[in-house]
Design an enzyme around this catalytic site. Structure first.
Site, short mmCIF file in Angstrom:
data_model
loop_
_atom_site.label_atom_id
_atom_site.label_comp_id
_atom_site.label_asym_id
_atom_site.label_seq_id
_atom_site.Cartn_x
_atom_site.Cartn_y
_atom_site.Cartn_z
N ARG A 143 0.81 -1.21 0.00
CA ARG A 143 0.00 0.00 0.00
C ARG A 143 0.85 1.26 0.00
O ARG A 143 0.29 2.36 -0.05
CB ARG A 143 -0.91 0.01 1.23
CG ARG A 143 -2.35 -0.45 0.95
CD ARG A 143 -3.06 -0.42 2.26
NE ARG A 143 -4.48 -0.29 2.23
CZ ARG A 143 -5.34 -1.32 2.34
NH1 ARG A 143 -4.90 -2.55 2.36
NH2 ARG A 143 -6.62 -1.09 2.41
N ARG A 187 -10.24 6.62 3.33
CA ARG A 187 -9.47 5.49 2.77
C ARG A 187 -9.19 5.73 1.29
O ARG A 187 -8.12 5.38 0.79
CB ARG A 187 -10.23 4.17 2.98
CG ARG A 187 -10.30 3.79 4.47
CD ARG A 187 -11.27 2.66 4.71
NE ARG A 187 -10.72 1.39 4.30
CZ ARG A 187 -11.42 0.37 3.84
NH1 ARG A 187 -12.72 0.46 3.71
NH2 ARG A 187 -10.83 -0.75 3.51
P1 AMP Z 1 -8.37 -3.73 3.89
O1 AMP Z 1 -9.21 -4.83 4.45
O2 AMP Z 1 -7.31 -4.23 2.95
O3 AMP Z 1 -9.18 -2.64 3.26
O4 AMP Z 1 -7.58 -3.08 5.11
C1 AMP Z 1 -8.26 -2.50 6.20
C2 AMP Z 1 -7.32 -1.54 6.94
O5 AMP Z 1 -6.18 -2.26 7.43
C3 AMP Z 1 -6.74 -0.42 6.09
O6 AMP Z 1 -7.63 0.69 5.98
C4 AMP Z 1 -5.47 -0.08 6.87
O7 AMP Z 1 -5.78 0.65 8.03
C5 AMP Z 1 -5.00 -1.45 7.31
N1 AMP Z 1 -4.11 -2.07 6.30
C6 AMP Z 1 -4.37 -3.20 5.55
N2 AMP Z 1 -3.34 -3.48 4.74
C7 AMP Z 1 -2.40 -2.54 4.98
C8 AMP Z 1 -1.12 -2.27 4.41
N3 AMP Z 1 -0.58 -3.05 3.44
N4 AMP Z 1 -0.43 -1.19 4.89
C9 AMP Z 1 -0.94 -0.41 5.86
N5 AMP Z 1 -2.14 -0.58 6.42
C10 AMP Z 1 -2.89 -1.64 5.97
#
Ligand code: AMP
Length: 189
Positions: free
Chosen positions: A88, A146
């Site tokens: 990310r 986000r």
């Molecule tokens: P997701 O389910 O992939 O949308 O992730 C949910 C949340 O987890 C994100 O909004 C971030 O706060 C955190 N997160 C997930 N993957 C990452 C990553 N690769 N780097 C940083 N934060 C992450």
């Protein structure tokens, strides 16, 4: 085969990663799911992670890179993996490149789900009053942040993979099964 599912929050990365995992027997690695697992365990780290995630901000590169490094070296990733929600930041992408280099492995495809951001916000609004499984970061305010974080910190990774000839762009607004068919066509080529 090693893949990255790339795209903004709500684009359908997780849904598609699950389909590919089942069909190709390669492991889905969702950093969001791993972090939610840590939050659910109620540890101090979990509590700190929850407030970051609920705000729609990114967890530190250090924490995430360690998570991924542990996963991709496990036996269940031997045949390959689908990264869902990682990398990310450009730093995460570079560290991933280093890790794979040390393991004499490489990335095969970076599948980008392109979506209309206004439509994503509409979708989340529609989901708001619905019953069922909900996530505490699944609300309009957090989604808008986000998306901003995606555009500021995550989308700038795209040129890194473009230079390496790995980007495969797909219209993520198509019905789920059509997106799946397009991904399969890339993987089977
Ligand atoms: P997701 O389910 O992939 O949308 O992730 C949910 C949340 O987890 C994100 O909004 C971030 O706060 C955190 N997160 C997930 N993957 C990452 C990553 N690769 N780097 C940083 N934060 C992450």
């Amino acid at each position: 085969m090693n893949l990255i599912m790339f795209g903004p929050p709500g684009a359908g990365k997780g849904t598609q990663a699950k389909m590919i995992q089942d069909k190709y027997q390669i492991k889905q690695l969702s950093t969001g799911d791993m972090l939610r697992g840590e939050v659910a365990s109620g540890t101090d780290l979990g509590n700190r992670l929850k407030s970051i995630m609920d705000a729609g901000e990114l967890v530190s590169d250090e924490v995430i890179i360690e998570l991924i490094a542990n996963c991709i070296s496990e036996a269940e990733c031997e045949k390959g993996f689908i990264l869902d929600g990682f990398p990310r930041t450009l730093h995460q992408a570079e560290e991933l490149g280093n890790m794979l280099g040390h393991m004499a492995r490489k990335m095969d495809h970076v599948i980008v789900l392109e979506v209309d951001e206004d439509a994503l916000v509409e979708r989340i609004r529609g989901r708001a009053g619905e019953a069922g499984e909900t996530r505490s970061d699944d609300n309009e305010e957090t989604l808008i942040n986000r998306l901003k974080v995606y555009n500021d910190q995550t989308a700038p990774i795209l040129p890194y993979y473009e230079e390496r000839g790995l980007l495969r762009k797909i219209d993520g607004m198509l019905p789920i099964n059509e997106v799946t068919a397009k991904i399969e066509a890339i993987l089977d080529a």
